[in-house]
Design an enzyme around this catalytic site. Structure first.
Site, mmCIF file in Angstrom:
data_model
loop_
_atom_site.group_PDB
_atom_site.id
_atom_site.type_symbol
_atom_site.label_atom_id
_atom_site.label_comp_id
_atom_site.label_asym_id
_atom_site.label_seq_id
_atom_site.Cartn_x
_atom_site.Cartn_y
_atom_site.Cartn_z
ATOM 1 N N GLY A 273 0.791 -1.232 0.000
ATOM 2 C CA GLY A 273 0.000 0.000 0.000
ATOM 3 C C GLY A 273 0.816 1.270 0.000
ATOM 4 O O GLY A 273 0.391 2.266 0.561
ATOM 5 N N LEU B 148 8.600 -0.428 -7.344
ATOM 6 C CA LEU B 148 9.949 -0.938 -7.092
ATOM 7 C C LEU B 148 10.045 -2.450 -7.240
ATOM 8 O O LEU B 148 11.128 -2.988 -7.462
ATOM 9 C CB LEU B 148 10.403 -0.527 -5.684
ATOM 10 C CG LEU B 148 10.478 0.990 -5.457
ATOM 11 C CD1 LEU B 148 10.822 1.295 -4.005
ATOM 12 C CD2 LEU B 148 11.501 1.624 -6.384
ATOM 13 N N VAL C 7 8.705 6.399 -2.679
ATOM 14 C CA VAL C 7 9.559 6.890 -3.761
ATOM 15 C C VAL C 7 9.006 8.166 -4.372
ATOM 16 O O VAL C 7 7.827 8.471 -4.254
ATOM 17 C CB VAL C 7 9.664 5.856 -4.904
ATOM 18 C CG1 VAL C 7 10.424 4.646 -4.454
ATOM 19 C CG2 VAL C 7 8.309 5.519 -5.483
ATOM 20 N N ALA D 75 2.952 3.073 -5.131
ATOM 21 C CA ALA D 75 2.583 2.231 -6.279
ATOM 22 C C ALA D 75 1.240 1.544 -6.033
ATOM 23 O O ALA D 75 0.372 1.497 -6.913
ATOM 24 C CB ALA D 75 3.663 1.194 -6.545
ATOM 25 N N THR E 68 11.955 9.664 -12.310
ATOM 26 C CA THR E 68 11.185 8.762 -13.160
ATOM 27 C C THR E 68 10.412 7.687 -12.399
ATOM 28 O O THR E 68 9.654 6.941 -13.010
ATOM 29 C CB THR E 68 12.118 8.064 -14.173
ATOM 30 O OG1 THR E 68 13.242 7.545 -13.470
ATOM 31 C CG2 THR E 68 12.578 9.025 -15.238
ATOM 32 N N GLY F 206 8.400 6.013 -25.514
ATOM 33 C CA GLY F 206 9.471 6.384 -24.590
ATOM 34 C C GLY F 206 9.257 7.770 -24.022
ATOM 35 O O GLY F 206 8.552 8.608 -24.591
ATOM 36 N N SER G 220 0.057 -3.900 5.197
ATOM 37 C CA SER G 220 0.270 -4.048 6.625
ATOM 38 C C SER G 220 0.871 -2.771 7.181
ATOM 39 O O SER G 220 1.844 -2.240 6.632
ATOM 40 C CB SER G 220 1.216 -5.217 6.893
ATOM 41 O OG SER G 220 1.644 -5.185 8.226
ATOM 42 N N LYS H 31 6.856 22.261 -9.964
ATOM 43 C CA LYS H 31 8.199 21.936 -10.449
ATOM 44 C C LYS H 31 8.272 22.200 -11.945
ATOM 45 O O LYS H 31 7.458 21.688 -12.711
ATOM 46 C CB LYS H 31 8.481 20.448 -10.148
ATOM 47 C CG LYS H 31 9.807 19.958 -10.665
ATOM 48 C CD LYS H 31 9.994 18.492 -10.346
ATOM 49 C CE LYS H 31 11.244 17.965 -11.005
ATOM 50 N NZ LYS H 31 11.380 16.510 -10.855
ATOM 51 N N PRO I 185 14.746 21.556 -18.297
ATOM 52 C CA PRO I 185 13.409 22.145 -18.112
ATOM 53 C C PRO I 185 12.299 21.256 -18.662
ATOM 54 O O PRO I 185 12.537 20.432 -19.548
ATOM 55 C CB PRO I 185 13.498 23.413 -18.967
ATOM 56 C CG PRO I 185 14.404 23.029 -20.098
ATOM 57 C CD PRO I 185 15.363 21.994 -19.575
#
Lengths: 379, 509
Positions: free
Chosen positions: B19, B340, B54, B22, B351, B441, B46, B85, B103
């Protein structure tokens, strides 16, 4: 930064449109005070009709040809679709416009598939405005947003189109008074030294060959292509409009990678990689149209298209796609592939809502078709 | 449906394990898009297991994800203490003392079909031309600490950029949880202690929790982070390591008090054996040091982080270990690894969340109707492999395009063999500033141009078509552009003021 030479000489070898489309495009973009472009036209002045895909408008914008000039000077007739004839004589019509319109993130064919499974839909082609207009001999140009996307290409008189391109190229300073090609000398490995023509001996900085087996120097093309100051584009596809399309895209890429003299190895490698990717996709389509899904066993990318489409009606795309999704959809359908399921997103609405959406779509297309008929009558 | 002796049935259930960011992004995405299609979505997590959290810094694509699932931007900004950003600043990468910004937008304006950087290259040696940064609106805005959303008018210079967010990842997952649960996703508290596979086909059949409860589903999504509970521990999918090109394998992270003005960009400062990130949030600054353990010790890395904090530390430094690379198959049998558990690429270009988002988007595009989905699996893996590999090449570029020779780490990365795909990209740019293009990509030409030029890969020649315009006209065009950029930025709001004025400032917690 190194300085470029005072004058850079470019020789284009090709027959008819293979010589003059690249010549006109390059002459329009390259600085005239630096480049001297010479054409060696090896064509035989064929009189047939040429298909130009909608993408040709990019080249025409570049060289300054509008629809009016095209109609007047090249006997252009706009078309919303084109036919490909199989060896068996069967014809497949590929559209320059989409099937229905996408809805809530899913393409129309998924809604159609769901409804068709219940027997409440007409043939898929009935939902494509481009195909319907072609069948009815109508033309609508481009339609406003909110309606099914519709585009058009042209059928052109090859002879008159070549004459138009030649006239424009010559006005931009291109020369063609060199006579027939005799020989290309590659003395130093990887470098073209000079070219012998009927009425001239040239030492071009860059030699570009467009065409195929009909070029008089066919046996030298592979070696020319190995040279960093040479380039050969083979346009073998038998599919209508594709040879012209490849000439255009190749010339655009050449412009993007244009060297100050010879290409570097990296530039040549990249140009060839892009050319191969494009040719592979054209070969995929040609094989699918001729042999159906059987052809997929020889091409990984075509196999993927057939498999993913068969599984769920989705058409996967590769880098540098040549054909639009509607063209692939027409070809895959003509190959007899019926998807096993449709996009799950379609299930967000009830079946009756999907039935209504599909019915509304075809009603809208019928309405646009009527408008085209009325317009034709008025003309 | 019965085909070839196998029974297919409608796919009706998905279980997500894990949880974190992702897991809840996946749950929110599936519930929003497919919740009304008879799909049950269960997320098991849990509270005992922490999350890595991340990607505090993101890419502009996140906006599309948030919009698609119906998230209100101001609410999101407040809930996650987010800032805007406009790019990423890279300090000390090409040489020590260098600074450039990658940029989220274009450089200048293309003319006659020729990209702006080609004109800039021709004029680069002239004193008035200045760095290419002066011709990018988001960079000029970053340097002045300004922010304004881009314009929808394509004729305006203000339409030439996009923006992303910097947010508190530990707050994003709970925010998405509310969103997902409101759309029908079910959360189950518990720790998975056993994964049972189907003896005939090897698919995952059930997961059993510590309390003995067993859960089965048609499709399982592994969001268990580096651990890869389903994709690796249960299915032994295998992992392709890319450590030969990306040798950093550890990170140490520590939040600190905000210091200085609120910047609309993330900073990545190269060190002697890796790099340090600095991510300004509304209530604190996120800091970390990514490093290669073969070239420095954990203690040295931690010290380098702590010594360079701009504000007082708010927590003890936390260590992370990782192996750069990706799972051999991100979709294996009836399990998809997102986040991950699927792979790790260091967060140099923010990314991580993008790759999670792409995993979800592609899953939605290929979501199976039935339990027979071999063809969807193959296509999903092909597309995700492309994403990972193209991001990988872009990250390697940052290490290999350097003149730094002040440490063993830089001497290694500067001279290491690189993938052929990247060698070709570098060679093309070096000769005439060309950028290899793909339809699939993440990173588009402006990104490659920013990093190449920022790290001193200066093309030897420029595009010959530039010579169609004479020197004086180019010079006048560039002067106009510089003035336009400067004037436009002068009218923008200060970043912090914009947040406050638009009801986006959240409570500092």
């Amino acid at each position: 930064m190194s300085k470029h030479p005072d004058i850079i000489r470019v020789l284009i070898i090709g027959g008819d449109v293979s010589a003059w489309l690249p010549a006109a495009m390059l002459a329009a973009r390259l600085p005239k005070n630096i480049y001297e472009i010479t054409v060696c036209d090896t064509g035989d002045g064929r009189e047939d009709t040429l298909l130009a895909r909608p993408y040709i408008c990019r080249a025409h914008d570049l060289i300054g040809i509008d629809d009016q000039a095209l109609a007047h000077d090249a006997s252009a007739r706009p078309v919303h679709a084109y036919k490909v004839e199989r060896e068996t004589g069967e014809e497949i019509c590929l559209p320059f416009g989409e099937y229905g319109y996408p809805h809530q993130g899913a393409a129309f064919n998924h809604y159609w598939l769901r409804v068709a499974q219940t027997g409440q839909a007409r043939a898929l082609a009935d939902y494509n405005l481009a195909l319907r207009l072609t069948e009815a001999g109508g033309f609508l140009g481009k339609v406003p947003s909110g309606l099914p996307f519709l585009d058009y290409g042209y059928e052109l008189s090859r002879r008159r189109y070549v004459a138009l391109l030649r006239r424009i190229a010559m006005q931009s300073g291109v020369k063609d008074d060199v006579g027939a090609i005799k020989n290309v000398t590659i003395a130093t490995p990887g470098l073209i030294e000079n070219v012998t023509l009927e009425r001239a001996q040239l030492t071009p900085d860059l030699t570009l060959c467009f065409g195929g087996e009909d070029l008089p120097i066919a046996d030298q093309l592979a070696r020319i292509d190995e040279c960093l100051n040479g380039f050969f584009l083979e346009t073998p596809s038998g599919l209508p409009g594709l040879a012209l399309h490849q000439l255009q895209t190749c010339t655009m890429r050449l412009l993007t990678f244009w060297p100050s003299g010879a290409f570097t190895l990296a530039e040549k490698t990249e140009l060839k990689r892009l050319q191969k990717a494009e040719t592979d996709l054209i070969n995929d389509m040609a094989a699918l149209l001729e042999y159906g899904p059987e052809a997929a066993k020889n091409s990984r990318s075509l196999r993927r298209k057939c498999q993913v489409y068969a599984a769920r009606g989705r058409i996967p795309t590769e880098d540098y796609e040549v054909f639009s999704k509607p063209e692939w959809l027409a070809a895959l359908s003509a190959g007899g592939i019926v998807p096993r399921s449709y996009d799950r997103l379609v299930d967000r609405q009830s079946l009756s809502e999907s039935v209504a959406f599909v019915a509304q779509t075809v009603a809208r297309i019928d309405q646009l078709l009527d408008r085209s008929k009325q317009k034709r009558r008025a003309v | 449906v019965s085909e070839g002796g196998e029974t297919q049935r409608r796919l009706t259930s998905v279980i997500i394990i894990g949880g974190g960011t992702a897991g809840w992004m996946t749950a929110a995405g599936l519930a929003s898009m497919l919740g009304r299609t008879g799909l049950s979505i269960t997320l098991i997590e849990s509270e005992e297991i922490g999350i890595v959290g991340v990607g505090e810094a993101t890419l502009p694509h996140i906006r599309f994800f948030n919009e698609t699932i119906g998230i209100n931007e101001a609410e999101f900004m407040r809930a996650t203490s987010a800032t805007f950003k406009l790019g990423i600043e890279f300090v000390d990468w090409g040489r020590k003392g260098d600074s450039y910004i990658h940029p989220f937008g274009d450089f200048g304006l293309a003319h006659n079909g020729v990209e702006f950087h080609q004109y800039w290259r021709k004029m680069a040696d002239r004193p008035d031309t200045g760095p290419i940064d002066a011709y990018s609106l988001p960079i000029v805005a970053c340097r002045h600490g300004k922010f304004q959303p881009p314009s929808d008018d394509p004729r305006s210079v203000s339409s030439t950029y996009r923006y992303a967010y910097q947010f508190d990842a530990s707050k994003y997952a709970p925010f998405l949880r509310k969103h997902a649960e409101a759309r029908g996703a079910i959360r189950v508290e518990g720790k998975v202690v056993d994964v049972a596979l189907n003896k005939e086909n090897g698919d995952i059949e059930t997961v059993t929790l510590e309390n003995g409860a067993a859960y089965s589903a048609d499709l399982f999504i592994d969001c268990t982070g580096f651990f890869g509970l389903l994709i690796e521990k249960a299915l032994a999918t295998g992992y392709d390591q890319w450590t030969e090109w990306l040798p950093c394998d550890r990170a140490v992270a520590a939040p600190s008090e905000s210091a200085g003005p609120l910047l609309p960009y993330t900073r990545a400062t190269a060190g002697t054996a890796g790099w340090r990130w600095r991510i300004p949030l509304q209530h604190r600054t996120g800091n970390g040091h990514v490093y290669a353990s073969a070239f420095t010790s954990d203690a040295e890395a931690e010290d380098a982080l702590v010594q360079n904090l701009e504000g007082a530390p708010l927590a003890e430094p936390r260590q992370l270990r990782f192996t750069t690379g990706k799972r051999r198959k991100l979709w294996n049998r009836n399990c998809i690894a997102i986040g991950l558990s699927g792979g790790f690429l260091e967060p140099l270009e923010s990314t991580s969340i993008y790759l999670i988002q792409e995993g979800i988007t592609k899953l939605l595009e290929l979501f199976p109707q039935t339990t027979e989905f071999a063809d969807d699996t193959e296509e999903y893996n092909r597309l995700m492999d492309l994403e990972f590999e193209r991001v990988r090449d872009f990250l390697i570029l940052h290490y290999v395009a350097t003149e730094r020779d002040d440490s063993d780490f830089w001497n290694y990365v500067r001279t290491m063999p690189i993938p052929d795909s990247l060698s070709q990209k570098l060679a093309l740019f070096q000769t005439r500033g060309r950028v290899v293009r793909y339809d699939h990509g993440l990173f588009l030409p402006p990104s490659w141009i920013a990093v190449m030029l920022g790290q001193r890969v200066l093309p030897e020649h420029y595009d010959m078509r530039v010579d169609q315009m004479n020197h004086m006209d180019i010079e006048a065009h560039m002067t106009r552009l510089r003035t336009l950029m400067a004037n436009t930025v002068a009218k923008m709001d200060d970043h912090a003021s914009y947040l406050a004025a638009n009801g986006m400032s959240g409570a500092a917690t």
